[in-house]
Scaffold this motif. Structure first.
Motif, PDB file in Angstrom:
ATOM      1  N   ARG A 266       3.656   5.840 -11.636  1.00 11.34           N
ATOM      2  CA  ARG A 266       4.015   4.584 -12.283  1.00 11.34           C
ATOM      3  C   ARG A 266       4.357   3.564 -11.198  1.00 11.34           C
ATOM      4  NH1 ARG A 266       6.807   4.221 -17.547  1.00 11.34           N
ATOM      5  NH2 ARG A 266       6.755   6.444 -17.276  1.00 11.34           N
ATOM      6  N   VAL A 267       3.706   2.412 -11.266  1.00  9.93           N
ATOM      7  CA  VAL A 267       3.957   1.330 -10.319  1.00  9.93           C
ATOM      8  C   VAL A 267       4.643   0.208 -11.092  1.00  9.93           C
ATOM      9  CG1 VAL A 267       2.933  -0.348  -8.742  1.00  9.93           C
ATOM     10  CG2 VAL A 267       1.947   1.941  -8.952  1.00  9.93           C
ATOM     11  N   MET A 268       5.791  -0.216 -10.587  1.00 14.03           N
ATOM     12  CA  MET A 268       6.559  -1.279 -11.251  1.00 14.03           C
ATOM     13  C   MET A 268       6.759  -2.421 -10.257  1.00 14.03           C
ATOM     14  SD  MET A 268       9.368   1.134 -13.122  1.00 14.03           S
ATOM     15  CE  MET A 268      10.066  -0.154 -14.118  1.00 14.03           C
ATOM     16  N   ALA A 269       6.689  -3.651 -10.769  1.00 16.65           N
ATOM     17  CA  ALA A 269       6.918  -4.835  -9.939  1.00 16.65           C
ATOM     18  C   ALA A 269       7.914  -5.741 -10.643  1.00 16.65           C
ATOM     19  CB  ALA A 269       5.614  -5.581  -9.701  1.00 16.65           C
ATOM     20  N   VAL A 270       8.829  -6.288  -9.883  1.00 14.71           N
ATOM     21  CA  VAL A 270       9.833  -7.213 -10.409  1.00 14.71           C
ATOM     22  C   VAL A 270       9.777  -8.474  -9.551  1.00 14.71           C
ATOM     23  CG1 VAL A 270      12.280  -7.583 -10.860  1.00 14.71           C
ATOM     24  CG2 VAL A 270      11.302  -5.300 -11.144  1.00 14.71           C
ATOM     25  N   ALA A 271       9.637  -9.616 -10.209  1.00 16.73           N
ATOM     26  CA  ALA A 271       9.631 -10.899  -9.504  1.00 16.73           C
ATOM     27  C   ALA A 271      10.816 -11.716 -10.006  1.00 16.73           C
ATOM     28  CB  ALA A 271       8.320 -11.636  -9.765  1.00 16.73           C
ATOM     29  N   VAL A 272      11.537 -12.322  -9.077  1.00 19.03           N
ATOM     30  CA  VAL A 272      12.731 -13.084  -9.433  1.00 19.03           C
ATOM     31  C   VAL A 272      12.625 -14.484  -8.833  1.00 19.03           C
ATOM     32  CG1 VAL A 272      15.242 -13.189  -9.244  1.00 19.03           C
ATOM     33  CG2 VAL A 272      14.104 -10.973  -9.463  1.00 19.03           C
TER      34      VAL A 272
ATOM     35  N   SER B 135       0.851  -1.190   0.000  1.00 18.67           N
ATOM     36  CA  SER B 135       0.000   0.000   0.000  1.00 18.67           C
ATOM     37  C   SER B 135       0.885   1.239   0.000  1.00 18.67           C
ATOM     38  CB  SER B 135      -0.887   0.020   1.248  1.00 18.67           C
ATOM     39  OG  SER B 135      -1.771  -1.067   1.222  1.00 18.67           O
ATOM     40  N   TYR B 136       0.486   2.231  -0.768  1.00 22.31           N
ATOM     41  CA  TYR B 136       1.230   3.487  -0.833  1.00 22.31           C
ATOM     42  C   TYR B 136       0.228   4.625  -0.798  1.00 22.31           C
ATOM     43  CZ  TYR B 136       4.028   7.324  -2.663  1.00 22.31           C
ATOM     44  OH  TYR B 136       4.652   8.536  -2.827  1.00 22.31           O
TER      45      TYR B 136
END
Length: 180
Positions: free
Chosen positions: A19-25, A7-8
């Motif tokens: 802009r919302v960015m998500a990175v999954a590794v 939450s932001y």
């Protein structure tokens, strides 16, 4: 797969594209996703204030008001209000009304005076029309109109006491007197 939620809280003064960015590794792959959202308040408030003022200064702060409220129409009446911290005092009207058609801009001017308390003076502007409202805050520095100074007095002192006169007026907040 494990899901996560973040939450932001977008600051109320923010108007623009978020802009919302998500990175999954993982051990064998990587994934990236992004989304954009246009964030804007019902009213975009743009205060224009001096950076610094001295105690006793009277000055004006203009406030640009852009009406982005959907359905407010061509004759929208917007109520403006200014609240200040203990460093500042509103000299003129703290509440004003301006006519701002939907999609248009208008401006208002507020007259203020800097009080004797030094520090960061805050001004919070509120614009409201019906059930729609927006706020914007701006700060300025209340400081003496002279630079920080150090005065040194020297001499020889025998037994007894000696008075050393302070020849200038100093603000108690930042005054530092020493004798050695």
């Amino acid at each position: 797969s494990t899901s996560r939620e973040v939450s932001y809280a977008v600051p109320e003064h923010f108007n623009g594209t978020l802009r919302v960015m998500a990175v999954a590794v993982a051990a064998d792959s990587i994934g990236v996703a992004q989304k954009k959202a246009v964030i804007r308040g019902h009213f975009v408030l743009t205060p224009s204030a001096p950076v610094a003022v001295a105690p006793g200064d009277e000055f004006e702060v203009s406030l640009g008001v852009s009406n982005q409220a959907e359905g407010s129409g061509p004759n929208a009446q917007v109520s403006l209000e200014l609240k200040t911290s203990e460093h500042l005092q509103v000299v003129g009207q703290a509440a004003q009304r301006v006519k701002v058609a939907q999609g248009r801009e208008a401006s208002a001017v507020f007259k203020l005076r800097a009080k004797s308390k030094l520090g960061s003076g805050a001004m919070t502007f509120t614009a409201a029309s019906g059930d729609k409202a927006s706020r914007a805050s701006v700060e300025l520095s209340v400081r003496p109109p002279v630079p920080y100074m150090t005065t040194v007095a020297g001499g020889i002192m025998g037994a007894g006491t000696k008075d050393v006169k302070v020849s200038r007026r100093m603000h108690p907040n930042y005054r530092d007197l020493e004798a050695s």
